[in-house]
Design an enzyme around this catalytic site. Structure first.
Site, PDB file in Angstrom:
ATOM      1  N   GLU A 125       0.893  -1.166   0.000  1.00 10.76           N
ATOM      2  CA  GLU A 125       0.000   0.000   0.000  1.00 10.76           C
ATOM      3  C   GLU A 125       0.920   1.201   0.000  1.00 10.76           C
ATOM      4  O   GLU A 125       1.617   1.433   0.985  1.00 10.76           O
ATOM      5  CB  GLU A 125      -0.841   0.031   1.279  1.00 10.76           C
ATOM      6  CG  GLU A 125      -1.643  -1.211   1.550  1.00 10.76           C
ATOM      7  CD  GLU A 125      -2.774  -1.378   0.578  1.00 10.76           C
ATOM      8  OE1 GLU A 125      -3.307  -0.364   0.104  1.00 10.76           O
ATOM      9  OE2 GLU A 125      -3.100  -2.522   0.256  1.00 10.76           O
ATOM     10  N   CYS A 127      -2.754   8.486   3.442  1.00 11.75           N
ATOM     11  CA  CYS A 127      -2.452   7.987   2.101  1.00 11.75           C
ATOM     12  C   CYS A 127      -3.657   8.126   1.184  1.00 11.75           C
ATOM     13  O   CYS A 127      -3.533   8.095  -0.027  1.00 11.75           O
ATOM     14  CB  CYS A 127      -2.035   6.536   2.201  1.00 11.75           C
ATOM     15  SG  CYS A 127      -3.224   5.573   3.141  1.00 11.75           S
TER      16      CYS A 127
HETATM   17  P1  NAP Z   1       8.725   4.725   4.187  1.00 12.69           P
HETATM   18  O1  NAP Z   1       9.966   5.459   4.438  1.00 12.69           O
HETATM   19  O2  NAP Z   1       8.607   3.905   2.984  1.00 12.69           O
HETATM   20  O3  NAP Z   1       8.458   3.862   5.510  1.00 12.69           O
HETATM   21  C1  NAP Z   1       7.420   2.966   5.589  1.00 12.69           C
HETATM   22  C2  NAP Z   1       7.802   1.795   6.479  1.00 12.69           C
HETATM   23  O4  NAP Z   1       8.888   1.087   5.872  1.00 12.69           O
HETATM   24  C3  NAP Z   1       8.308   2.237   7.843  1.00 12.69           C
HETATM   25  O5  NAP Z   1       7.898   1.286   8.806  1.00 12.69           O
HETATM   26  C4  NAP Z   1       9.803   2.188   7.673  1.00 12.69           C
HETATM   27  O6  NAP Z   1      10.491   2.017   8.880  1.00 12.69           O
HETATM   28  C5  NAP Z   1       9.938   0.962   6.798  1.00 12.69           C
HETATM   29  N1  NAP Z   1      11.211   0.870   6.114  1.00 12.69           N
HETATM   30  C6  NAP Z   1      11.914   1.836   5.534  1.00 12.69           C
HETATM   31  N2  NAP Z   1      13.008   1.330   4.988  1.00 12.69           N
HETATM   32  C7  NAP Z   1      13.011   0.006   5.232  1.00 12.69           C
HETATM   33  C8  NAP Z   1      13.878  -1.079   4.936  1.00 12.69           C
HETATM   34  N3  NAP Z   1      15.017  -0.881   4.265  1.00 12.69           N
HETATM   35  N4  NAP Z   1      13.563  -2.294   5.350  1.00 12.69           N
HETATM   36  C9  NAP Z   1      12.427  -2.520   6.032  1.00 12.69           C
HETATM   37  N5  NAP Z   1      11.564  -1.545   6.347  1.00 12.69           N
HETATM   38  C10 NAP Z   1      11.844  -0.294   5.948  1.00 12.69           C
HETATM   39  O7  NAP Z   1       7.499   5.685   4.150  1.00 12.69           O
HETATM   40  P2  NAP Z   1       7.292   7.026   4.916  1.00 12.69           P
HETATM   41  O8  NAP Z   1       7.869   8.105   4.096  1.00 12.69           O
HETATM   42  O9  NAP Z   1       7.732   6.906   6.327  1.00 12.69           O
HETATM   43  O10 NAP Z   1       5.722   7.046   4.905  1.00 12.69           O
HETATM   44  C11 NAP Z   1       4.956   7.921   4.166  1.00 12.69           C
HETATM   45  C12 NAP Z   1       4.495   7.275   2.892  1.00 12.69           C
HETATM   46  O11 NAP Z   1       3.669   6.185   3.171  1.00 12.69           O
HETATM   47  C13 NAP Z   1       3.682   8.220   2.094  1.00 12.69           C
HETATM   48  O12 NAP Z   1       4.155   8.238   0.796  1.00 12.69           O
HETATM   49  C14 NAP Z   1       2.282   7.659   2.133  1.00 12.69           C
HETATM   50  O13 NAP Z   1       1.539   7.876   0.958  1.00 12.69           O
HETATM   51  C15 NAP Z   1       2.519   6.226   2.354  1.00 12.69           C
HETATM   52  N6  NAP Z   1       1.407   5.642   3.072  1.00 12.69           N
HETATM   53  C16 NAP Z   1       0.635   4.769   2.433  1.00 12.69           C
HETATM   54  C17 NAP Z   1      -0.441   4.207   3.090  1.00 12.69           C
HETATM   55  C18 NAP Z   1      -1.349   3.225   2.420  1.00 12.69           C
HETATM   56  O14 NAP Z   1      -2.205   2.625   3.077  1.00 12.69           O
HETATM   57  N7  NAP Z   1      -1.199   3.013   1.152  1.00 12.69           N
HETATM   58  C19 NAP Z   1      -0.698   4.537   4.417  1.00 12.69           C
HETATM   59  C20 NAP Z   1       0.123   5.434   5.021  1.00 12.69           C
HETATM   60  C21 NAP Z   1       1.194   5.967   4.344  1.00 12.69           C
HETATM   61  P3  NAP Z   1      11.253   3.253   9.563  1.00 12.69           P
HETATM   62  O15 NAP Z   1      10.221   4.228   9.943  1.00 12.69           O
HETATM   63  O16 NAP Z   1      11.902   2.624  10.741  1.00 12.69           O
HETATM   64  O17 NAP Z   1      12.207   3.771   8.553  1.00 12.69           O
END
Ligand code: NAP
Length: 682
Positions: free
Chosen positions: A255, A294
């Protein structure tokens, strides 16, 4: 304070000091986070061998009961969660979506599991498939629990709902979970997990928690594991390409980002209820959770002729939004999750501003209520207006994950559709119009680019759940940029954690495997009428074949007079003959069903408590007067309803004529007393 990691059913701290996590409101450290030194391979192994084994002992109904008990327990403790939630920048209304919304997801999945799934360990997917001429070889698709772990990687914006919306279908599927919340708000997830563990409702091994990085977890995945990821598209792509994920074909649901669109219909000019509804919806989507959703509306697609009025109305309403300490009653919108997020949103707005004019907000100079604007991650709601959106790129691809939207004008519906599609796949879309033909055209043109779409007008607005609210009953996920995944959607969401397998064999073998009788399987007739048996005494395959009864012209006339159903096929010989299906007057279908009941019921007081319906009724061969009919009733499926004192028994019913041709077939649904209940009423 270092956040705990729940590993092999024990709370342990990661090595080192960890990274400080700052409050979104005042910048103070809430906790430190580290998962260094955890044995990630052992966590997976524990989930599979202990958690999975324990959960698979339970039926879908028992797992549903477990979710309900957990939901009630968390409800009782929710004030603790609300207290901490403020530090993530969430207002009380935001926390309600996260906390109450998350808990209600548990309730809904509990209810779906108990009502729509069997009290069993196997979920049957559709009816049996006949595969042979004589019916001795059939096929059946089934779902069984995967024998691995579900790894949930969650986003920062909904630390409670984000965990529970995945946990509910996972546990219902009989699969243990390893949850990895996003670091910045992991302290709230950790608090809820502590409560879950203290409840002692989940069996050992069903839930583990990683606060911090996932280390080498992915190196230990196998084909029975499932990853459910929520976050940015770039992280999803990176994780999907992990060599182990590829080599083991690990199921991966993502997602991700979305440039969700909301389209205002041409009819919704200023002064109509739809115009006002649209303004409210856009402002709400921009400001709830400070726009960190999101599913929030990022692209406001509106008719060119209305665009100026719309920009004015939106700007006016956004100007009324009070920003500040989310704990204050005077505040409508809290802070972004962190200072890092604020810088990120500011950069994205700058990119959008290369193609669109900022018509409201965009400034760092604004009033903040009861908080220090510099220490908290506050951001002003910002509205942009892009006059030539068809030729633009950034407005369709740059996601500012905050209170930011852009107005995109269109000249005709084809343009509106094209603009919506330029988002290249979204989680949620909406259409606001009171013209249903416009609604159909827009849905037809854009649905393939969306996971969920909402049509709002004056008739449903008051009860509408809103553009940005994913619901446990409906699918959440979307194509393309949205990640291509799908979560929730009721029982659909449970199946992500199960394996579908096609089973082939004899009808009797498949009946035993699936606990559902299949035509062609053994029919066991006995001296005792099946309606004289309690729920426990009835066995799948128990069969009753009735006497035969002739249906006369008098019967048909009587039924027509009595019910008022004087349709010509039953009352007018000449007219009936002109009908290609009939040779003359025929018995009413409902007469056949009524006579069938008269043939198969056992009239005396007995364990059968009620008939609660009929499923899949089909009339296959007309019954002419003078024909006779008999009924074959076979116990098809039994579903015990917890401690209610009764269970549901489904009877495969077939009515045949004197030549053995099938006149009608259907399932009769009854409620039958258990031994205990039957003994208590005698
Ligand atoms: P992100 O950096 O991709 O982080 C999302 C998750 O992935 C976090 O738990 C993060 O952990 C983890 N993560 C990051 N790098 C990783 C790796 N190398 N290995 C394993 N896990 C890893 O996203 P964000 O920028 O924090 O979140 C915002 C984005 O999420 C926005 O673009 C939003 O649109 C999207 N979003 C989508 C939804 C949906 O339902 N589709 C819902 C909410 C948000 P850490 O925090 O520890 O880095």
């Amino acid at each position: 304070m270092k956040l705990g990691n729940l590993v092999l059913d024990r709370w342990i701290e990661g090595d080192g000091d960890g990274k400080p996590l700052a409050s979104a409101v005042d910048g103070e450290t809430v906790a430190n986070i580290t998962s260094a030194g955890l044995d990630f391979g052992a966590m997976l192994e524990h989930a599979r061998s202990v958690g999975g084994t324990n959960l698979r002992q339970l039926t879908f109904h028992e797992r549903g009961e477990m979710l309900k008990a957990l939901a009630k327990y968390l409800m009782d403790r929710k004030s603790e969660f609300y207290g901490l939630s403020t530090r993530t920048g969430a207002t009380r209304a935001d926390s309600w979506i996260d906390i109450d919304g998350g808990i209600s997801t548990l309730f809904v999945f509990s209810s779906k599991g108990r009502r729509e799934m069997p009290n069993d360990h196997i979920y049957l997917d559709g009816p049996p498939e006949p595969l042979s001429r004589n019916g001795t070889f059939v096929g059946q698709h089934i779902y069984t629990s995967k024998l691995g772990a579900a790894v949930h990687i969650n986003a920062f914006n909904f630390p409670v709902w984000g965990m529970l919306e995945k946990l509910a279908p996972t546990l219902l599927a009989g699969v243990p979970a390893i949850v990895k919340p996003a670091s910045s708000t992991a302290y709230l997830t950790e608090l809820v997990v502590r409560a879950i563990i203290e409840s002692e409702i989940l069996p050992a091994g069903s839930l583990q928690l990683i606060c911090g990085g996932v280390g080498d977890l992915f190196d230990h995945l196998n084909c029975q594991d499932t990853i459910a990821f929520t976050g940015s598209k770039s992280t999803a792509e990176m994780l999907q390409q992990h060599p182990r994920v590829i080599a083991e074909s690990v199921a991966f649901t993502a997602e991700t980002d979305s440039l969700n669109a909301s389209i205002l219909g041409p009819d919704a000019v200023s002064g109509t209820p739809e115009f006002d509804l649209y303004v409210n919806e856009v402002v709400r989507e921009m400001t709830v959770k400070a726009g960190q959703k999101c599913t929030a509306i990022r692209r406001v697609i509106a008719p060119s002729a209305i665009a100026a009025d719309l920009v004015r109305a939106l700007s006016e309403k956004l100007g009324e939004v009070r920003i500040g300490d989310p704990g204050s009653k005077e505040v409508d919108m809290g802070a972004l999750a962190s200072q890092g997020q604020r810088s990120e949103v500011r950069e994205r707005v700058d990119e959008l501003a290369s193609e669109a004019a900022i018509v409201h907000g965009g400034s760092d100079d604004f009033d903040v209520v009861d908080a220090d604007a510099k220490r908290g991650a506050f951001f002003m709601p910002t509205l942009l207006h892009c006059e030539k959106p068809l030729g633009a790129a950034a407005v369709h691809s740059v996601e500012a994950f905050g209170p930011v939207s852009t107005v995109l004008p269109y000249d005709n519906l084809d343009e509106a559709i094209e603009l919506a599609r330029l988002g290249e796949g979204s989680l949620a879309g909406s259409v606001v119009t009171n013209d249903n033909a416009v609604a159909r055209e827009l849905i037809l043109g854009t649905a393939a680019y969306h996971g969920r779409m909402l049509v709002i007008n004056r008739h449903c607005a008051a009860e509408s759940t809103g553009h940005g609210s994913p619901l446990p009953h409906l699918v959440h996920g979307g194509p393309g940029r949205a990640g291509g995944g799908e979560e929730m959607g009721g029982v659909r969401g449970v199946k992500h954690y199960m394996q579908r397998t096609a089973i082939q064999g004899s009808p009797e073998t498949l009946s035993v495997i699936g606990n559902r009788w299949i035509r062609g399987a053994d029919q066991r007739e006995s001296e005792t009428h099946p309606f004289r048996k309690t729920f426990e005494q009835i066995a799948i395959g128990d069969t009753l074949v009735t006497e035969s009864r002739e249906v006369t012209l008098e019967d048909i006339n009587h039924f027509a007079d009595f019910t008022g159903d004087t349709f010509y096929a039953h009352t007018d010989e000449d007219a009936a003959k002109k009908n290609p299906f009939f040779e003359g007057r025929v018995a009413h279908g409902y007469l056949i069903v009524s006579f069938a009941a008269g043939l198969f019921v056992d009239p005396d007081f007995g364990p059968v408590l009620a008939n609660y319906g009929i499923d899949d009724l089909r009339f296959l061969t007309p019954l002419n007067y003078g024909d006779s009919m008999r009924v074959r009733l076979a116990c098809k499926q039994k579903t015990l309803r917890g401690d209610s004192g009764y269970g549901e028994v489904r009877w495969d019913t077939e009515v045949t004529n004197q030549d053995g041709e099938i006149v009608a077939q259907y399932d009769v649904l009854t409620m039958v007393a258990t031994d205990a209940h039957w003994a208590s009423v005698q």
